[in-house]
Design an enzyme around this catalytic site. Structure first.
Site, PDB file in Angstrom:
ATOM      1  N   ASP A  85       8.698  -2.222   4.614  1.00  0.00           N
ATOM      2  CA  ASP A  85       9.934  -2.177   3.827  1.00  0.00           C
ATOM      3  C   ASP A  85       9.674  -2.322   2.333  1.00  0.00           C
ATOM      4  OD1 ASP A  85      10.058  -5.130   3.129  1.00  0.00           O
ATOM      5  OD2 ASP A  85      10.194  -5.281   5.304  1.00  0.00           O
ATOM      6  N   ASP A 137      -3.533   1.371  11.808  1.00  0.00           N
ATOM      7  CA  ASP A 137      -3.366   0.155  12.589  1.00  0.00           C
ATOM      8  C   ASP A 137      -4.023  -1.016  11.860  1.00  0.00           C
ATOM      9  OD1 ASP A 137      -4.946  -1.608  14.908  1.00  0.00           O
ATOM     10  OD2 ASP A 137      -2.855  -1.168  15.366  1.00  0.00           O
ATOM     11  N   GLY A 138      -3.277  -2.093  11.653  1.00  0.00           N
ATOM     12  CA  GLY A 138      -3.793  -3.235  10.909  1.00  0.00           C
ATOM     13  C   GLY A 138      -4.992  -3.882  11.567  1.00  0.00           C
ATOM     14  N   ASP A 155       2.484  -9.438   7.446  1.00  0.00           N
ATOM     15  CA  ASP A 155       3.943  -9.301   7.514  1.00  0.00           C
ATOM     16  C   ASP A 155       4.269  -8.442   8.722  1.00  0.00           C
ATOM     17  OD1 ASP A 155       6.641  -9.049   7.053  1.00  0.00           O
ATOM     18  OD2 ASP A 155       6.430  -7.666   5.364  1.00  0.00           O
TER      19      ASP A 155
END
EC number: 2.5.1.16
Length: 286
Positions: A85, A137-138, A155
């Site tokens: 976001d 992908d983190g 987050d």
């Protein structure tokens, strides 16, 4: 006018009136909706769970950002996992001393839709020249990157769907590997009154991995069930216990404007209630 019923908890939840449906789409990874609500402004939900609202996002984003960065005192390289976001990016970008911001978001559609429908979250931060935006992908990123960071901010969504791996033992170990000496990892960890097992599990996975581990809290109205916890892991023991005047001076020197964070809130946030201390196996908040 219809309602949006959150589905995070069984037998307990919250409902938002949808005054205007702005966007709804099934992305490659999840179901995304963004709508307007008279009380909370624009609201985003993923897979039935409210993620952020314009009205109170500043509390969450300020506490996950300024606590670790100001505790570190000299952060130059910051990694954000998730945060599509743009709110976390906005807060990190306020720190002019930060030289490079890497943001890894698994769902590029979330970024695109939030730029369009939630511009108040990022406030132009996606155009910051210090940003390296990676759509990936983190977990894979922290497991394979050769970069090192002073602060890592996870987050993530709740530990369901795409966000589940970001609460795994492998994820915490990979993040620890990516930290410079003196580095700090912080992660969102849900509301302990409703999600105490998540807090307990995170405690077990960070104990022994970091020189100092703990949790801190903030009350974010959107995340029902009481105060929200954030996990803290640092490679130096003293960073959580800095003198109040040191934090006040760093806050003043940073020149950043906040609506929730200040140095007193920073220190007080680490005072956990007794039931949380008992769950994580600590006698006190030291």
């Amino acid at each position: 006018m219809s309602d949006y019923q959150e589905t995070l908890y069984q037998g307990y939840g919250q409902r938002f009136s949808i005054d205007n449906m702005l966007h709804e789409v099934r992305t490659e990874h999840q179901h995304l909706v963004i709508f307007e609500n008279a009380r909370m402004g624009r609201v985003m939900a993923l897979d039935g769970v409210i993620q952020t609202t314009e009205a109170d996002e500043f509390i969450y984003h300020e506490m996950l950002t300024h606590v670790p960065i100001l505790a570190h005192g000299a952060a130059r390289r910051v990694l954000i996992i998730g945060g599509g976001d743009g709110g976390m990016l906005r807060e990190v970008a306020k720190h002019k001393s930060v030289e490079r911001i890497t943001m890894v978001e698994i769902d590029g559609t979330v970024v695109d839709m939030c730029k369009e429908f939630l511009p108040n979250h990022s406030q132009g931060a996606f155009d910051d020249p210090r940003l390296n935006l990676v759509i990936d992908d983190g977990m894979r990123f922290v497991a394979t990157t050769e970069e090192r960071f002073d602060v890592i901010i996870s987050d993530s969504t709740d530990p369901i769907g795409p966000g589940e791996v970001l609460f795994s033992e492998n994820f915490y170990q990979a993040c620890r590997r990516c930290l410079n000496e003196g580095g700090i990892l912080v992660t969102q960890n849900g509301t302990p009154f409703m999600q105490l097992e998540e807090v307990r599990t995170t405690a077990a996975r960070t104990d022994g991995l970091f020189a100092d581990w703990h949790f801190y809290q903030a009350a974010v109205p959107t995340y029902i069930g009481g105060a929200m916890t954030f996990a803290w892991g640092s490679t130096h023991e003293g960073l959580r216990r800095l003198p109040l005047e040191t934090l006040r001076q760093r806050f003043r020197d940073s020149g950043i404007a906040t609506r929730y964070y200040n140095a007193d809130i920073h220190l007080g946030a680490f005072a956990l209630p007794q039931y949380v201390l008992q769950a994580i196996g600590k006698q006190d908040n030291d």
